[in-house]
Every structure is written in C-alpha cells, then in structure tokens.
Design an enzyme around this catalytic site. Structure first.
Site, PDB file in Angstrom:
ATOM      1  N   MET A 205       0.858  -1.198   0.000  1.00  0.00           N
ATOM      2  CA  MET A 205       0.000   0.000   0.000  1.00  0.00           C
ATOM      3  C   MET A 205       0.890   1.242   0.000  1.00  0.00           C
ATOM      4  O   MET A 205       1.725   1.403   0.890  1.00  0.00           O
ATOM      5  CB  MET A 205      -0.883   0.031   1.263  1.00  0.00           C
ATOM      6  CG  MET A 205      -2.000  -0.983   1.260  1.00  0.00           C
ATOM      7  SD  MET A 205      -3.344  -0.498   0.178  1.00  0.00           S
ATOM      8  CE  MET A 205      -4.199  -2.061   0.049  1.00  0.00           C
ATOM      9  N   HIS A 206       0.685   2.099  -1.006  1.00  0.00           N
ATOM     10  CA  HIS A 206       1.489   3.318  -1.020  1.00  0.00           C
ATOM     11  C   HIS A 206       0.798   4.517  -1.656  1.00  0.00           C
ATOM     12  O   HIS A 206       1.275   5.631  -1.539  1.00  0.00           O
ATOM     13  CB  HIS A 206       2.808   3.072  -1.769  1.00  0.00           C
ATOM     14  CG  HIS A 206       2.637   2.980  -3.255  1.00  0.00           C
ATOM     15  ND1 HIS A 206       2.147   1.859  -3.869  1.00  0.00           N
ATOM     16  CD2 HIS A 206       2.872   3.885  -4.243  1.00  0.00           C
ATOM     17  CE1 HIS A 206       2.105   2.068  -5.180  1.00  0.00           C
ATOM     18  NE2 HIS A 206       2.521   3.282  -5.431  1.00  0.00           N
ATOM     19  N   ARG A 207      -0.353   4.305  -2.326  1.00  0.00           N
ATOM     20  CA  ARG A 207      -0.971   5.430  -3.039  1.00  0.00           C
ATOM     21  C   ARG A 207      -1.552   6.440  -2.053  1.00  0.00           C
ATOM     22  O   ARG A 207      -2.178   6.065  -1.064  1.00  0.00           O
ATOM     23  CB  ARG A 207      -2.063   4.936  -3.995  1.00  0.00           C
ATOM     24  CG  ARG A 207      -1.475   4.209  -5.189  1.00  0.00           C
ATOM     25  CD  ARG A 207      -2.479   3.952  -6.285  1.00  0.00           C
ATOM     26  NE  ARG A 207      -1.830   3.247  -7.377  1.00  0.00           N
ATOM     27  CZ  ARG A 207      -1.200   3.830  -8.392  1.00  0.00           C
ATOM     28  NH1 ARG A 207      -1.152   5.147  -8.441  1.00  0.00           N
ATOM     29  NH2 ARG A 207      -0.618   3.119  -9.336  1.00  0.00           N
TER      30      ARG A 207
END
Length: 366
Positions: A205-207
């Site tokens: 998860m990085h957005r």
C-alpha cells in the site's frame, strides 16, 4: 550507430529498462546508455534493483531526489537537458508514467530528439492521478508508442494518434519476470520470514488516496486484523506508508498485530518469490496487477479504475473501489475458500517484448 538514452526514475522503471538494455546490447548497431534521474533515491528502492537486475552502473545519475511533482519534474528537466546536449542521442526511451517519464520526454522533444514510450496508451480515466497526466502528455508527443495490451491501441486511436506510431509488442515487465523467475526461487526470503507456500497474503500500500489519511490507514489495519486469523500477512512497507502510520499514532498498533510480518521494501527477486508463493496479493500498485496475472495469483487492487484493464478482463485481478474492511474480508474469504478468479496470460506477454522493440527501432532508425 543508433545512440539510445534509456530513462529510469522510480522503482518500477528498473524492471522495464533492464530487459530493454539487454536486448539493445545484442544489436551491434545500437549504443545503449542508462540515465537514472534519482527520483527513488533510497538504496532499498533503487540500488538493490540495479544489482539484482544485473544492470550496469548508470552512465548518468541526475540525483533529482524527492519533492513535489513540480519540483521533481523541473529538476529532472534541468539536469537531463545537460545530458542530451552532451550526448546528442538519436532516441530517448522512456517507460511507464512517473514524473521522470514526462520530464525527459519534454526536454527531448523540444530539442528535436525522437522519443519512444514503452507502456504507451494505458489510461485509468482518472485525471486526478498524476500518473494519468504523465501518460497522456507523454503519448501526445512521442514518436514511437509501444503497447502492452489492446486497450492501449483503442485509447490512442480514440485520441487521434496516427496508427503508424503505434506498435503492439507486449509487456517488458513480463520480460523481467520470465528472465528472473528461476533466480527468484533461489532467494531465502521464505525461510527468513518463516513462510510456506500458500500460507500467507502479501500486501502493498502506497498510493496517497489510501495511505495519506487516518481513515485509510485505520482501514488497512482492520483489513490486516481480519486476515491474520486465516493467513499470515506479509507487508513490505513503503517509506511513505510507514511515515504516515507514525504521524497518526498507529505505528505501535500495527507492529503489535500477531500474524503480521512487517518488512522493509523487498528486492525485486525477493518480492517475486513472495508473489509466486502467496495465496493472494492485496495491493494498490499498477505493475503488480500485471505480474500476478502472469503468475496466475489472485490479486485484489484498491483502485476504482485501472489503466491495465486486461488484468481484469483476462487476468486474475479484481478491483475494489475503496478500503472497506467488510468487503475486503468477504472477497478474501471467497478466494481462500477456493473460489478465486481464474485468469489467462494476455497476448504477447511471452518474455520477448524487448527483442521486438529493439528490432523495430533498428529497422526504423539504424
């Protein structure tokens, strides 16, 4: 001699340029050089990929670093112009949709250097995504548009791009995956993390839409807590996500979850080994949708749209519009109970895309 400057900026670019550079070196009429803009400047996010992908040391390192989209784009343009003026290349090759892709394209085009865009034509339909704007603008001025899937051809036709600029060649990301699959199996990452095949879920998860709010981060924690009674969760955590968890006071809480294997960003080979042995991947990444489709591993993507629709139409990918823990749990339970979506490998995703691109460029320019 056909001199090509290949641009790498952020982590996904390395896996795309490595097979291209390798293919170019098989042609004596091509001189291939690598320009690393330094958009990903953390060693774990950059250096390890050059080592594992057996890429030569970049001929140029621009050292752009982080900052706002404007700052990164502007610094990249200023530094890359110096490289172009020194090298006088015959072609600039850009990949994907990061800021370096657009920045280097603009510099080249204004200096009348042809540009080839690899992974052209992909569209999410969401112009609030910086990557979407980078894709659209890069495609609008590039001379060679290399396509990974049918939607790319359709999108460019709809945008009025001349057909003679468009080449359906397949997916360079899969070239790297095919090339390194066996090597990845030799990495000890499963043993080191105490994992066994099909006994864990991988999460990335990085957005910003998912990790920049306390609500989004809380939902991620709930999803993990709901999953660990059934499968371990392996979460190689992006620096942005880790920093945000600390800022909202959730870092200690996530570290305390039993059954969660929290790691630093993994090398390419290690992550490939994790993906091919996972029960399911939970992600908001673009490239992972493609890799899981090729590996035929179920993938849940937290996006309300995807620029890679073939991964949904033919592959193993399913889109989930939001981080609703209840919906995610339901989908995960379906997959873990044996009701996973079955997919097929899309056309031309065969590990030979880079060779096709090299031959087209030689035929057209050499």
């Amino acid at each position: 001699m056909l001199k090509i400057l290949n641009i790498v900026g952020a982590r996904p670019n390395f896996m795309k340029v490595a097979p291209l550079h390798r293919a170019f070196e098989q042609h004596p009429e091509i001189e291939s050089k690598i320009v690393h803009t330094g958009q990903h400047f953390d060693a774990k996010m950059s250096d390890v990929f050059f080592e594992q992908l057996q890429m030569p040391k970049p001929h140029y390192f621009l050292g752009v670093g982080g900052g706002s989209h404007t700052e990164v784009t502007a610094r990249t343009m200023i530094e890359f112009e110096k490289v172009i003026l020194a090298e006088q290349p015959d072609l600039v090759l850009v990949v994907g949709d990061v800021n370096a892709t657009l920045a280097c394209t603009l510099v080249a085009i204004k200096l009348h250097i042809p540009v080839a865009h690899v992974e052209a034509g992909l569209r999410s339909g969401d112009r609030k995504m910086p990557e979407e704007l980078n894709r659209i603008l890069t495609d609008s001025v590039s001379d060679f548009l290399f396509i990974t899937e049918q939607s790319g051809i359709d999108n460019l036709r709809h945008e009025g791009v001349p057909a003679e600029k468009v080449f359906f060649v397949g997916n360079v990301m899969i070239d790297s995956l095919v090339h390194y699959l066996e090597k990845a199996k030799q990495t000890p990452v499963l043993t080191e993390l105490g994992l066994a095949k099909d006994e864990f879920v991988v999460m990335t998860m990085h957005r910003p839409a998912n990790v920049d709010t306390a609500e989004g981060l809380g939902a991620i924690l709930t999803i993990i807590e709901n999953t660990v009674p059934h499968k371990k969760v392996v979460f190689p955590i992006h620096p942005r996500t880790a920093n945000n968890l600390k800022n909202v006071g959730l870092w200690e809480k996530i570290q305390a979850i039993e059954g969660l294997v929290l790691t630093e960003p993994q090398g390419y080979l290690e992550f490939l080994q994790l993906m091919q042995n996972a029960s399911v991947i939970v992600t908001d990444s673009g490239g992972i949708q493609e890799e899981t489709t090729f590996l035929k591993v179920p993938c849940l993507t937290f996006r309300d749209s995807t620029e890679r629709p073939v991964t949904v139409e033919l592959g193993t990918n399913q889109l989930l519009a939001d981080l609703n823990p209840q919906t995610v749990h339901q989908k995960l339970m379906e997959i873990l109970s044996g009701k996973a979506k079955q997919g097929i490998v899309p056309p031309l995703w065969d590990g030979k895309t880079s060779e096709r691109i090299a031959q087209i460029l030689v035929d057209k320019l050499a």
